[in-house]
Design an enzyme around this catalytic site. Structure first.
Site, mmCIF file in Angstrom:
data_model
loop_
_atom_site.group_PDB
_atom_site.id
_atom_site.type_symbol
_atom_site.label_atom_id
_atom_site.label_comp_id
_atom_site.label_asym_id
_atom_site.label_seq_id
_atom_site.Cartn_x
_atom_site.Cartn_y
_atom_site.Cartn_z
ATOM 1 N N ASP A 51 0.853 -1.359 0.047
ATOM 2 C CA ASP A 51 -0.170 0.184 -0.101
ATOM 3 C C ASP A 51 0.694 1.137 -0.095
ATOM 4 O O ASP A 51 2.150 1.022 0.671
ATOM 5 C CB ASP A 51 -0.855 -0.114 1.269
ATOM 6 C CG ASP A 51 -2.091 1.073 1.136
ATOM 7 O OD1 ASP A 51 -3.153 0.417 0.798
ATOM 8 O OD2 ASP A 51 -1.857 2.096 1.314
ATOM 9 N N ASP A 67 4.223 1.762 -4.244
ATOM 10 C CA ASP A 67 3.258 2.322 -5.134
ATOM 11 C C ASP A 67 3.150 1.481 -6.405
ATOM 12 O O ASP A 67 4.389 1.141 -7.127
ATOM 13 C CB ASP A 67 3.574 3.724 -5.637
ATOM 14 C CG ASP A 67 2.596 4.444 -6.570
ATOM 15 O OD1 ASP A 67 2.084 3.877 -7.378
ATOM 16 O OD2 ASP A 67 2.580 5.869 -6.439
ATOM 17 N N ASN A 94 -6.120 -5.311 -5.422
ATOM 18 C CA ASN A 94 -7.142 -4.556 -5.182
ATOM 19 C C ASN A 94 -6.811 -2.994 -5.091
ATOM 20 O O ASN A 94 -7.756 -2.231 -5.300
ATOM 21 C CB ASN A 94 -7.491 -4.845 -3.845
ATOM 22 C CG ASN A 94 -8.614 -4.085 -3.092
ATOM 23 O OD1 ASN A 94 -9.746 -4.159 -3.398
ATOM 24 N ND2 ASN A 94 -8.202 -3.036 -1.943
ATOM 25 N N TYR A 159 -13.385 5.651 -15.213
ATOM 26 C CA TYR A 159 -13.347 4.325 -14.126
ATOM 27 C C TYR A 159 -13.655 3.307 -14.936
ATOM 28 O O TYR A 159 -13.243 2.141 -14.571
ATOM 29 C CB TYR A 159 -14.164 4.934 -13.189
ATOM 30 C CG TYR A 159 -14.014 3.873 -11.865
ATOM 31 C CD1 TYR A 159 -12.817 3.599 -11.460
ATOM 32 C CD2 TYR A 159 -15.226 3.544 -11.601
ATOM 33 C CE1 TYR A 159 -12.753 2.726 -10.136
ATOM 34 C CE2 TYR A 159 -15.182 2.054 -10.476
ATOM 35 C CZ TYR A 159 -14.013 1.887 -9.818
ATOM 36 O OH TYR A 159 -13.966 1.199 -8.934
ATOM 37 N N LYS A 163 -12.017 -0.554 -15.194
ATOM 38 C CA LYS A 163 -12.378 -1.636 -14.830
ATOM 39 C C LYS A 163 -12.665 -2.671 -15.838
ATOM 40 O O LYS A 163 -12.632 -3.897 -15.740
ATOM 41 C CB LYS A 163 -13.710 -1.400 -13.829
ATOM 42 C CG LYS A 163 -13.098 -0.631 -12.499
ATOM 43 C CD LYS A 163 -12.029 -1.625 -11.910
ATOM 44 C CE LYS A 163 -11.681 -0.921 -10.650
ATOM 45 N NZ LYS A 163 -10.760 -1.445 -9.684
ATOM 46 N N ALA A 192 -19.658 0.319 -2.772
ATOM 47 C CA ALA A 192 -19.239 -0.099 -1.362
ATOM 48 C C ALA A 192 -19.124 0.725 -0.572
ATOM 49 O O ALA A 192 -18.806 1.968 -0.778
ATOM 50 C CB ALA A 192 -18.166 -1.118 -1.381
ATOM 51 N N THR A 194 -17.047 2.151 1.556
ATOM 52 C CA THR A 194 -15.887 2.279 1.917
ATOM 53 C C THR A 194 -15.431 3.636 2.177
ATOM 54 O O THR A 194 -15.904 4.523 1.744
ATOM 55 C CB THR A 194 -15.079 1.488 1.037
ATOM 56 O OG1 THR A 194 -14.966 2.208 -0.087
ATOM 57 C CG2 THR A 194 -15.631 0.073 0.793
#
Length: 264
Positions: A51, A67, A94, A159, A163, A192, A194
């Site tokens: 991360d 990264d 992810n 986006y 995806k 989601a 989040t």
């Protein structure tokens, strides 16, 4: 824990279906990634998280600051994880960033940035991990995709393109590596609840109205939880899914498959 030099060190997981397996989760410091890392460790895996900001990652999860747009950094991190854990059996791609707008709204620089993270990030991590996955008897790759890869969602051109490409990449990798015993699948979450979605809502002109609109389009009447997506990732990564490869598993509250009457 993260050592001063950035290397990974720490305990293996406890007994469970993933006992003895080694997992790597990108973007694992929050949201779906953190929920996935915790689930895999709880079920027995030794888990390393890659991360950009893993400072607050709770023990016993293992952390590396990296990264996914930095190929040299990714390769070094993957090798460090493999050396410390004794191999890699599971890769969860992810890490991702969002974008809002139609095809005319986002400048070229933003297109390059989002594709670099959401698509090429998965390429870099998987590519670096392949030698270790080939040596595993339980190799699995799970990519975090999105429901926007399969439906037209307004204001998500960039986006959705990233995806959609990740979904196509998932299928291609599954075909390329099935003979090597490496399963490749993806999850397609709906919206989601989040921190990432929270930040998107904060930038909206009317965050309250935007959240209400998101809830209104969900057949279940609520957002998907990070733990629900993590459970799907855990299934695809685990031994129970030994015959599952080249699959996109929707965890979207029915937004893609259901057509319900409008609520009064």
């Amino acid at each position: 824990m993260t050592a001063a030099d950035g290397s990974v060190a720490g305990p293996t997981g406890t007994a469970g279906e993933f006992a003895g397996l080694r997992a790597l989760v990108t973007g694992g410091a929050s949201g779906i990634g953190l929920a996935t890392a915790r689930l895999l460790h709880r079920r027995g895996a030794a888990v390393a998280v890659l991360d950009r900001d893993p400072r607050d990652l709770p023990e016993p999860l293992l952390a590396l600051r990296v990264d996914v747009t930095d190929d040299a950094g990714v390769r070094a991190a993957v090798e460090s994880v493999a050396a410390t854990l004794g191999g890699i059996d599971i890769v969860v791609n992810n890490a991702g960033i969002g974008a809002v707008g139609t095809v005319e709204d986002n400048p070229d620089e933003q297109w390059h940035q989002v594709l670099d993270v959401n698509l090429l990030g998965a390429v870099r991590v998987t590519r670096a991990a392949l030698p270790h996955l080939r040596a595993s008897a339980h190799a699995a790759v799970v990519n975090t995709c999105s429901f926007v890869a399969t439906v037209g969602a307004p204001g998500r051109a960039l986006y959705a393109a990233s995806k959609g490409a990740l979904l196509a990449l998932t299928l291609a990798m599954a075909a390329d590596h099935v003979a090597e015993g490496i399963r490749v699948n993806c999850v397609n979450p709906g919206t989601a609840d989040t921190p990432w979605v929270g930040r998107l809502l904060d930038r909206a002109a009317d965050p309250v109205a935007e959240r209400a609109a998101l809830l209104g389009r969900q057949p279940t009447g609520r957002l998907v939880t990070a733990d629900e997506v993590a459970a799907a990732i855990g299934y695809l990564a685990g031994p129970a899914a030994g015959s599952v490869t080249g699959t996109a598993l929707a965890v979207d509250g029915g937004i893609v498959g259901l057509r319900l009457p409008a609520r009064p």
